[in-house]
Design a protein around this motif. Structure first.
Motif, PDB file in Angstrom:
ATOM      1  N   UNK A  26     -10.347  66.504  12.766  1.00 12.21           N
ATOM      2  CA  UNK A  26     -10.271  65.653  13.950  1.00 12.21           C
ATOM      3  C   UNK A  26      -9.051  65.926  14.822  1.00 12.21           C
ATOM      4  N   UNK A  27      -7.987  66.503  14.269  1.00 14.17           N
ATOM      5  CA  UNK A  27      -6.730  66.629  14.989  1.00 14.17           C
ATOM      6  C   UNK A  27      -6.583  68.032  15.579  1.00 14.17           C
ATOM      7  N   UNK A  28      -6.604  68.105  16.886  1.00 13.29           N
ATOM      8  CA  UNK A  28      -6.539  69.410  17.557  1.00 13.29           C
ATOM      9  C   UNK A  28      -5.180  70.085  17.389  1.00 13.29           C
ATOM     10  N   UNK A  29      -4.186  69.377  16.857  1.00 14.52           N
ATOM     11  CA  UNK A  29      -2.869  69.985  16.618  1.00 14.52           C
ATOM     12  C   UNK A  29      -2.878  70.915  15.409  1.00 14.52           C
ATOM     13  N   UNK A  30      -3.906  70.793  14.572  1.00 19.55           N
ATOM     14  CA  UNK A  30      -3.982  71.674  13.409  1.00 19.55           C
ATOM     15  C   UNK A  30      -4.081  73.125  13.861  1.00 19.55           C
ATOM     16  N   UNK A  31      -3.337  74.009  13.157  1.00 15.59           N
ATOM     17  CA  UNK A  31      -3.269  75.400  13.597  1.00 15.59           C
ATOM     18  C   UNK A  31      -3.671  76.411  12.525  1.00 15.59           C
ATOM     19  N   UNK A  32      -3.385  76.074  11.256  1.00 19.13           N
ATOM     20  CA  UNK A  32      -3.689  77.015  10.189  1.00 19.13           C
ATOM     21  C   UNK A  32      -4.752  76.405   9.284  1.00 19.13           C
ATOM     22  N   UNK A  33      -5.728  77.228   8.939  1.00 15.90           N
ATOM     23  CA  UNK A  33      -6.897  76.743   8.208  1.00 15.90           C
ATOM     24  C   UNK A  33      -7.064  77.579   6.944  1.00 15.90           C
ATOM     25  N   UNK A  34      -7.193  76.897   5.831  1.00 13.36           N
ATOM     26  CA  UNK A  34      -7.227  77.574   4.547  1.00 13.36           C
ATOM     27  C   UNK A  34      -8.436  77.168   3.700  1.00 13.36           C
ATOM     28  N   UNK A  35      -8.827  78.068   2.842  1.00 11.55           N
ATOM     29  CA  UNK A  35      -9.801  77.767   1.800  1.00 11.55           C
ATOM     30  C   UNK A  35      -9.138  78.038   0.454  1.00 11.55           C
ATOM     31  N   UNK A  36      -9.194  77.025  -0.411  1.00  8.22           N
ATOM     32  CA  UNK A  36      -8.697  77.153  -1.774  1.00  8.22           C
ATOM     33  C   UNK A  36      -9.885  77.085  -2.735  1.00  8.22           C
ATOM     34  N   UNK A  37      -9.764  77.802  -3.838  1.00  7.24           N
ATOM     35  CA  UNK A  37     -10.742  77.735  -4.922  1.00  7.24           C
ATOM     36  C   UNK A  37     -10.055  77.077  -6.111  1.00  7.24           C
ATOM     37  N   UNK A  38     -10.765  76.153  -6.746  1.00  8.89           N
ATOM     38  CA  UNK A  38     -10.199  75.446  -7.898  1.00  8.89           C
ATOM     39  C   UNK A  38     -11.201  75.462  -9.035  1.00  8.89           C
ATOM     40  N   UNK A  39     -10.841  76.169 -10.104  1.00  9.64           N
ATOM     41  CA  UNK A  39     -11.661  76.152 -11.310  1.00  9.64           C
ATOM     42  C   UNK A  39     -11.352  74.876 -12.076  1.00  9.64           C
ATOM     43  N   UNK A  40     -12.298  74.500 -12.935  1.00  6.20           N
ATOM     44  CA  UNK A  40     -12.182  73.254 -13.674  1.00  6.20           C
ATOM     45  C   UNK A  40     -10.869  73.200 -14.451  1.00  6.20           C
ATOM     46  N   UNK A  41     -10.151  72.103 -14.305  1.00  2.00           N
ATOM     47  CA  UNK A  41      -8.905  71.839 -15.014  1.00  2.00           C
ATOM     48  C   UNK A  41      -7.785  72.827 -14.655  1.00  2.00           C
ATOM     49  N   UNK A  42      -7.872  73.423 -13.473  1.00  4.64           N
ATOM     50  CA  UNK A  42      -6.831  74.332 -13.022  1.00  4.64           C
ATOM     51  C   UNK A  42      -6.320  73.869 -11.653  1.00  4.64           C
ATOM     52  N   UNK A  43      -5.189  74.451 -11.222  1.00  2.00           N
ATOM     53  CA  UNK A  43      -4.683  74.160  -9.890  1.00  2.00           C
ATOM     54  C   UNK A  43      -5.429  74.982  -8.842  1.00  2.00           C
ATOM     55  N   UNK A  44      -5.410  74.544  -7.604  1.00  2.00           N
ATOM     56  CA  UNK A  44      -6.060  75.313  -6.531  1.00  2.00           C
ATOM     57  C   UNK A  44      -5.355  76.659  -6.312  1.00  2.00           C
ATOM     58  N   UNK A  45      -6.132  77.670  -5.955  1.00  2.00           N
ATOM     59  CA  UNK A  45      -5.576  78.970  -5.601  1.00  2.00           C
ATOM     60  C   UNK A  45      -6.097  79.367  -4.230  1.00  2.00           C
ATOM     61  N   UNK A  46      -5.224  79.947  -3.431  1.00  2.00           N
ATOM     62  CA  UNK A  46      -5.598  80.296  -2.069  1.00  2.00           C
ATOM     63  C   UNK A  46      -6.591  81.447  -2.052  1.00  2.00           C
ATOM     64  N   UNK A  47      -7.681  81.251  -1.312  1.00  2.00           N
ATOM     65  CA  UNK A  47      -8.646  82.330  -1.095  1.00  2.00           C
ATOM     66  C   UNK A  47      -8.348  83.059   0.212  1.00  2.00           C
ATOM     67  N   UNK A  48      -8.269  82.286   1.293  1.00  2.00           N
ATOM     68  CA  UNK A  48      -8.090  82.881   2.615  1.00  2.00           C
ATOM     69  C   UNK A  48      -7.434  81.877   3.539  1.00  2.00           C
ATOM     70  N   UNK A  49      -6.737  82.392   4.553  1.00  2.00           N
ATOM     71  CA  UNK A  49      -6.272  81.511   5.610  1.00  2.00           C
ATOM     72  C   UNK A  49      -6.504  82.189   6.948  1.00  2.00           C
TER      73      UNK A  49
END
Lengths: 115, 116
Positions: A26-49
């Motif tokens: 909703x906020x047009x001020x956002x500039x960087x967009x990321x996708x994280x992958x999270x396997x079960x019971x693990x922390x998120x890891x960056x896929x792409x930005x």
């Protein structure tokens, strides 16, 4: 309205399918967009930005940003069982001068790729 | 490859007890974040440090939660007393600070808290 909306799924596809995951913001001020992958019971890891509108490709993964519609997508080609995970979209605000960069996450979409 | 370390990985406690989580960020990362992730939800920021200073703790329930990063390196998040609704994954992340640029946040494996 939440700042980032993501369909939580779950999403189940056969191996080899093309997967499409989406978020709106909703906020047009956002500039960087990321996708994280999270396997079960693990922390998120960056896929792409990505920064600008358009497509960015990395192997089987393509990230797409449409700033005019405030819509971001992740496409997975030739999906594999190892892609089964929760996929989180995340958006970073621009530097505000207060020393604070922050991420706002979507709820995550749980993907299962069936052999 | 450098990683964010967290301990313990799992913690089961009874309500009204105190719990503490520890995080060691990637060496050289000045910014450290604590997130809470409730099952089926995305991570939500609790507190952000820049070196040893708190930058943002607006979402931290300060009546029961506290966080510190005394020497600007590792950090501890404490809950006292724990409540049933605190059951969640607690994630630590760290990043460098580059002004007017993208700052990748690297996440640790998390601490899964169960409050009985």
């Amino acid at each position: 309205q939440k700042e980032v909306e993501q369909d939580p799924g779950p999403l189940s596809v056969p191996e080899g399918a093309i997967v499409s995951l989406n978020c709106t913001y909703s906020n047009s001020a956002f500039q960087y967009f990321m996708w994280y992958r999270q396997y079960s019971r693990k922390g998120p890891e960056l896929l792409m930005y990505t920064y600008s509108s358009g497509n960015k490709e990395d192997g089987r993964f393509t990230a797409q940003v449409d700033k005019s519609s405030k819509y971001i997508s992740l496409f997975i080609r030739d999906s594999q069982p190892s892609d089964s995970a929760t996929y989180l979209c995340a958006i970073q605000t621009t530097y505000s001068g207060a020393g604070s960069y922050q991420l706002t996450f979507g709820k995550g979409t749980k993907l299962s790729v069936i052999p | 490859e450098a990683e964010v370390a967290q301990s313990p990985r799992y913690k089961i406690t009874e309500k009204s007890q105190a719990v503490a989580f520890w995080c060691d960020p990637i060496s050289g990362h000045a910014t450290l974040y604590w997130y809470r992730q409730i099952l089926g939800q995305g991570p939500e920021l609790l507190v952000q440090f820049q070196d040893e200073s708190v930058v943002d703790d607006s979402q931290l329930p300060k009546d029961r939660f506290s966080a510190e990063r005394l020497k600007g390196v590792d950090s501890t998040l404490k809950i006292q007393p724990a409540e049933l609704g605190d059951s969640a994954m607690y994630l630590c992340a760290s990043s460098m600070l580059e002004v007017y640029s993208y700052n990748e946040q690297f996440f640790g494996p998390g601490t899964r808290l169960t409050v009985l």
